[in-house]
Write a protein that holds these residues in place. Structure first.
Motif, PDB file in Angstrom:
ATOM      1  N   PRO A  59      88.702  48.824 -17.624  1.00 39.82           N
ATOM      2  CA  PRO A  59      89.262  49.764 -16.646  1.00 39.82           C
ATOM      3  C   PRO A  59      90.779  49.593 -16.577  1.00 39.82           C
ATOM      4  O   PRO A  59      91.279  48.474 -16.665  1.00 39.82           O
ATOM      5  CB  PRO A  59      88.608  49.341 -15.319  1.00 39.82           C
ATOM      6  CG  PRO A  59      87.416  48.532 -15.704  1.00 39.82           C
ATOM      7  CD  PRO A  59      87.695  47.925 -17.036  1.00 39.82           C
ATOM      8  N   GLY A  60      91.486  50.727 -16.473  1.00 36.89           N
ATOM      9  CA  GLY A  60      92.941  50.665 -16.321  1.00 36.89           C
ATOM     10  C   GLY A  60      93.703  50.653 -17.638  1.00 36.89           C
ATOM     11  O   GLY A  60      94.925  50.772 -17.627  1.00 36.89           O
ATOM     12  N   GLU A  61      92.993  50.508 -18.760  1.00 39.90           N
ATOM     13  CA  GLU A  61      93.713  50.525 -20.041  1.00 39.90           C
ATOM     14  C   GLU A  61      94.139  51.950 -20.389  1.00 39.90           C
ATOM     15  O   GLU A  61      93.452  52.910 -20.032  1.00 39.90           O
ATOM     16  CB  GLU A  61      92.815  49.971 -21.155  1.00 39.90           C
ATOM     17  CG  GLU A  61      92.789  48.466 -21.164  1.00 39.90           C
ATOM     18  CD  GLU A  61      92.016  47.924 -22.355  1.00 39.90           C
ATOM     19  OE1 GLU A  61      92.394  46.853 -22.836  1.00 39.90           O
ATOM     20  OE2 GLU A  61      91.041  48.548 -22.788  1.00 39.90           O
ATOM     21  N   ARG A  62      95.252  52.051 -21.111  1.00 37.51           N
ATOM     22  CA  ARG A  62      95.692  53.379 -21.578  1.00 37.51           C
ATOM     23  C   ARG A  62      95.095  53.631 -22.949  1.00 37.51           C
ATOM     24  O   ARG A  62      95.315  52.864 -23.896  1.00 37.51           O
ATOM     25  CB  ARG A  62      97.214  53.430 -21.669  1.00 37.51           C
ATOM     26  CG  ARG A  62      97.893  53.309 -20.308  1.00 37.51           C
ATOM     27  CD  ARG A  62      99.383  53.548 -20.444  1.00 37.51           C
ATOM     28  NE  ARG A  62      99.698  54.948 -20.711  1.00 37.51           N
ATOM     29  CZ  ARG A  62     100.675  55.351 -21.511  1.00 37.51           C
ATOM     30  NH1 ARG A  62     101.412  54.483 -22.158  1.00 37.51           N
ATOM     31  NH2 ARG A  62     100.902  56.641 -21.693  1.00 37.51           N
ATOM     32  N   VAL A  63      94.329  54.721 -23.039  1.00 40.03           N
ATOM     33  CA  VAL A  63      93.596  55.030 -24.272  1.00 40.03           C
ATOM     34  C   VAL A  63      94.242  56.220 -24.967  1.00 40.03           C
ATOM     35  O   VAL A  63      94.510  57.245 -24.336  1.00 40.03           O
ATOM     36  CB  VAL A  63      92.123  55.391 -23.945  1.00 40.03           C
ATOM     37  CG1 VAL A  63      91.317  55.548 -25.229  1.00 40.03           C
ATOM     38  CG2 VAL A  63      91.495  54.355 -23.022  1.00 40.03           C
ATOM     39  N   LEU A  64      94.480  56.086 -26.269  1.00 40.32           N
ATOM     40  CA  LEU A  64      94.977  57.216 -27.056  1.00 40.32           C
ATOM     41  C   LEU A  64      93.804  57.730 -27.892  1.00 40.32           C
ATOM     42  O   LEU A  64      93.284  57.012 -28.756  1.00 40.32           O
ATOM     43  CB  LEU A  64      96.121  56.757 -27.967  1.00 40.32           C
ATOM     44  CG  LEU A  64      96.854  57.863 -28.731  1.00 40.32           C
ATOM     45  CD1 LEU A  64      97.539  58.846 -27.780  1.00 40.32           C
ATOM     46  CD2 LEU A  64      97.892  57.268 -29.688  1.00 40.32           C
ATOM     47  N   VAL A  65      93.357  58.955 -27.602  1.00 42.50           N
ATOM     48  CA  VAL A  65      92.221  59.528 -28.335  1.00 42.50           C
ATOM     49  C   VAL A  65      92.780  60.357 -29.493  1.00 42.50           C
ATOM     50  O   VAL A  65      93.585  61.268 -29.277  1.00 42.50           O
ATOM     51  CB  VAL A  65      91.370  60.447 -27.419  1.00 42.50           C
ATOM     52  CG1 VAL A  65      90.143  60.952 -28.168  1.00 42.50           C
ATOM     53  CG2 VAL A  65      90.952  59.704 -26.158  1.00 42.50           C
ATOM     54  N   ALA A  66      92.373  60.024 -30.715  1.00 40.57           N
ATOM     55  CA  ALA A  66      92.798  60.801 -31.875  1.00 40.57           C
ATOM     56  C   ALA A  66      91.947  62.066 -31.907  1.00 40.57           C
ATOM     57  O   ALA A  66      90.735  61.997 -32.100  1.00 40.57           O
ATOM     58  CB  ALA A  66      92.601  59.986 -33.152  1.00 40.57           C
ATOM     59  N   VAL A  67      92.581  63.218 -31.665  1.00 43.14           N
ATOM     60  CA  VAL A  67      91.811  64.466 -31.601  1.00 43.14           C
ATOM     61  C   VAL A  67      92.164  65.399 -32.751  1.00 43.14           C
ATOM     62  O   VAL A  67      93.331  65.743 -32.967  1.00 43.14           O
ATOM     63  CB  VAL A  67      92.000  65.218 -30.257  1.00 43.14           C
ATOM     64  CG1 VAL A  67      90.981  64.750 -29.240  1.00 43.14           C
ATOM     65  CG2 VAL A  67      93.376  65.061 -29.690  1.00 43.14           C
TER      66      VAL A  67
ATOM     67  N   GLU B 210      91.919  56.576 -18.451  1.00 47.31           N
ATOM     68  CA  GLU B 210      93.216  57.236 -18.598  1.00 47.31           C
ATOM     69  C   GLU B 210      93.401  57.516 -20.079  1.00 47.31           C
ATOM     70  O   GLU B 210      93.925  56.680 -20.817  1.00 47.31           O
ATOM     71  CB  GLU B 210      94.318  56.297 -18.077  1.00 47.31           C
ATOM     72  CG  GLU B 210      95.623  56.999 -17.863  1.00 47.31           C
ATOM     73  CD  GLU B 210      96.731  56.030 -17.507  1.00 47.31           C
ATOM     74  OE1 GLU B 210      97.853  56.215 -17.999  1.00 47.31           O
ATOM     75  OE2 GLU B 210      96.468  55.084 -16.752  1.00 47.31           O
ATOM     76  N   ALA B 211      92.892  58.664 -20.531  1.00 50.21           N
ATOM     77  CA  ALA B 211      92.851  58.942 -21.969  1.00 50.21           C
ATOM     78  C   ALA B 211      93.718  60.150 -22.304  1.00 50.21           C
ATOM     79  O   ALA B 211      93.507  61.238 -21.776  1.00 50.21           O
ATOM     80  CB  ALA B 211      91.404  59.199 -22.402  1.00 50.21           C
ATOM     81  N   ASP B 212      94.714  59.944 -23.174  1.00 53.44           N
ATOM     82  CA  ASP B 212      95.574  61.026 -23.641  1.00 53.44           C
ATOM     83  C   ASP B 212      95.245  61.314 -25.099  1.00 53.44           C
ATOM     84  O   ASP B 212      94.607  60.509 -25.770  1.00 53.44           O
ATOM     85  CB  ASP B 212      97.050  60.625 -23.505  1.00 53.44           C
ATOM     86  CG  ASP B 212      97.423  60.324 -22.052  1.00 53.44           C
ATOM     87  OD1 ASP B 212      96.681  60.771 -21.153  1.00 53.44           O
ATOM     88  OD2 ASP B 212      98.437  59.635 -21.840  1.00 53.44           O
TER      89      ASP B 212
ATOM     90  N   VAL C 140      93.249  52.740 -29.522  1.00 52.53           N
ATOM     91  CA  VAL C 140      93.047  54.065 -30.128  1.00 52.53           C
ATOM     92  C   VAL C 140      91.549  54.319 -30.234  1.00 52.53           C
ATOM     93  O   VAL C 140      90.803  53.461 -30.721  1.00 52.53           O
ATOM     94  CB  VAL C 140      93.660  54.133 -31.555  1.00 52.53           C
ATOM     95  CG1 VAL C 140      93.209  55.400 -32.284  1.00 52.53           C
ATOM     96  CG2 VAL C 140      95.178  54.086 -31.492  1.00 52.53           C
ATOM     97  N   ALA C 141      91.102  55.491 -29.756  1.00 50.09           N
ATOM     98  CA  ALA C 141      89.681  55.851 -29.869  1.00 50.09           C
ATOM     99  C   ALA C 141      89.541  57.018 -30.839  1.00 50.09           C
ATOM    100  O   ALA C 141      90.292  57.995 -30.742  1.00 50.09           O
ATOM    101  CB  ALA C 141      89.128  56.239 -28.502  1.00 50.09           C
ATOM    102  N   THR C 142      88.608  56.918 -31.772  1.00 47.05           N
ATOM    103  CA  THR C 142      88.352  58.036 -32.688  1.00 47.05           C
ATOM    104  C   THR C 142      86.940  58.567 -32.469  1.00 47.05           C
ATOM    105  O   THR C 142      86.085  57.904 -31.881  1.00 47.05           O
ATOM    106  CB  THR C 142      88.514  57.611 -34.161  1.00 47.05           C
ATOM    107  OG1 THR C 142      87.672  56.487 -34.403  1.00 47.05           O
ATOM    108  CG2 THR C 142      89.946  57.270 -34.498  1.00 47.05           C
TER     109      THR C 142
END
Ligand code: AMP
Ligand code: FES
Ligand code: ZN
Ligand code: ZN
Length: 310
Positions: free
Chosen positions: A46-54, A73-75, A153-155
């Motif tokens: 919780p609270g981590e900043r996630v970068l989603v590769a879209v 918090e996913a951008d 980074v989430a893919t």
């Protein structure tokens, strides 16, 4: 067909789970599968900043939607690969969805920002476009995440993708890749953590999720991927799955539970040997990383004379 949960009319069946669901409970099922993957592999805190590769496809848009609804918090990060109309449309779907979701979207355009497009790289290197495409994505997902302060980074790799990659790795007994094939790659010096929260969902499920949630996505496959080996592995696995539902999941999860550990040492050994790219500072086993070598090959950058050996 009745919903397993509420006994109302079902809109989709998931043979692997021997279950059918109404819209509401199917969305809940997708959320639960992501929640289970995230928790059991400790992908996100919780609270981590996630970068989603879209990419604008069904998997990554569904992933972004689910993570935001689960409270992360996913951008987004979209890479314009310069693959003609396919890339233009993919970018449009991604931007439209970012607006709908109300979350920031970072964009990198390979042509404008790195000095080459995937078709140009394929022509110059005379290798499969997917090789240049894969290495560009790996490099940029990581470097953008580091530069812009994301923890992870989430893919959108799903169960079908991962099972197909596993089959390919097993057919060649590629022990290095087997050691690295995991839904979580922990952070190491120069690399952020990488996670695949959709490993418990098949592509039929992510497509149904998007349709039911009113998410418009790029339906076309990458035109440069035609004849790609993975597509063949997917066909083989689909034929198996048809005969005995659940085999894909058993193959992948059995490996993760009982096989992966045996190959993990090899991957750690490879990671320990990495130095820094003398051009961009990224971790690399050589002096210049694969991304910078590719950029110099296509003429986007000039390497210092002493580095021009290759
Ligand atoms: P693929 O390599 O096309 O199977 O895509 C695997 C995952 O990589 C997708 O689910 C996305 O998370 C990510 N991805 C693929 N293409 C792009 C792109 N152009 N921009 C950002 N992320 C991408
Ligand atoms: Fe992008 Fe093959 S060129 S997937
Ligand atoms: Zn229901
Ligand atoms: Zn480099």
């Amino acid at each position: 067909m009745k919903c397993r949960v509420c006994k109302g009319a079902a809109v989709i069946d998931v043979r692997r789970h021997n279950a059918a669901f109404c819209k509401e409970h199917f969305v809940h099922h997708c959320d639960e599968q992501v929640r289970r993957a995230v928790h059991s592999h400790r992908m996100l805190e919780p609270g981590e900043r996630v970068l989603v590769a879209v990419s604008g496809g069904k998997d990554s848009l569904a992933l972004w939607d689910i993570l935001v609804r689960l409270g992360y918090e996913a951008d987004g990060l979209y890479l314009g690969l310069g693959i003609g109309e396919y890339s233009d449309e993919s970018g449009d779907y991604t931007r439209a969805f970012a607006q709908q979701l109300g979350r920031p979207l970072h964009e990198v355009d390979l042509g404008a920002d790195a000095g080459y497009t995937i078709p140009e790289a394929a022509a110059v290197t005379r290798r499969s476009p997917c090789g240049a495409c894969g290495l560009s994505k790996r490099h940029l997902f990581n470097s953008v995440a580091i530069e812009r302060g994301y923890d992870v980074v989430a893919t959108g790799h799903n169960l079908d993708d991962e099972a197909a990659v596993l089959l390919g790795n097993v057919l060649r007994w590629d022990t290095g890749y087997l050691g690295r094939q995991h839904p979580v790659l922990p952070a190491t010096p120069g690399f952020v953590r990488k996670v695949k929260p959709l490993v418990r969902l098949g592509e039929r499920e992510t497509a149904a999720y998007c349709v039911l949630q009113g998410i418009d996505y790029q339906v076309e496959e990458c035109p440069m991927a035609a004849g790609n080996r993975h597509l063949g592995y997917k066909e083989v696995l689909n034929a198996l799955e048809d005969r005995s539902p659940g085999s894909k999941a058993a193959f992948l999860f059995g490996f993760l539970e009982r096989g992966h550990e045996r190959f993990a040492g090899e991957a750690e050994h490879e990671r320990d040997e990495l130095g820094e790219c003398s051009v961009c500072g990224a971790p690399t086993p050589g002096t210049v990383c694969a991304f910078c070598r590719l950029r110099s090959q296509v003429g986007a950058i000039e390497l210092p004379v002493e580095l021009k050996v290759r």
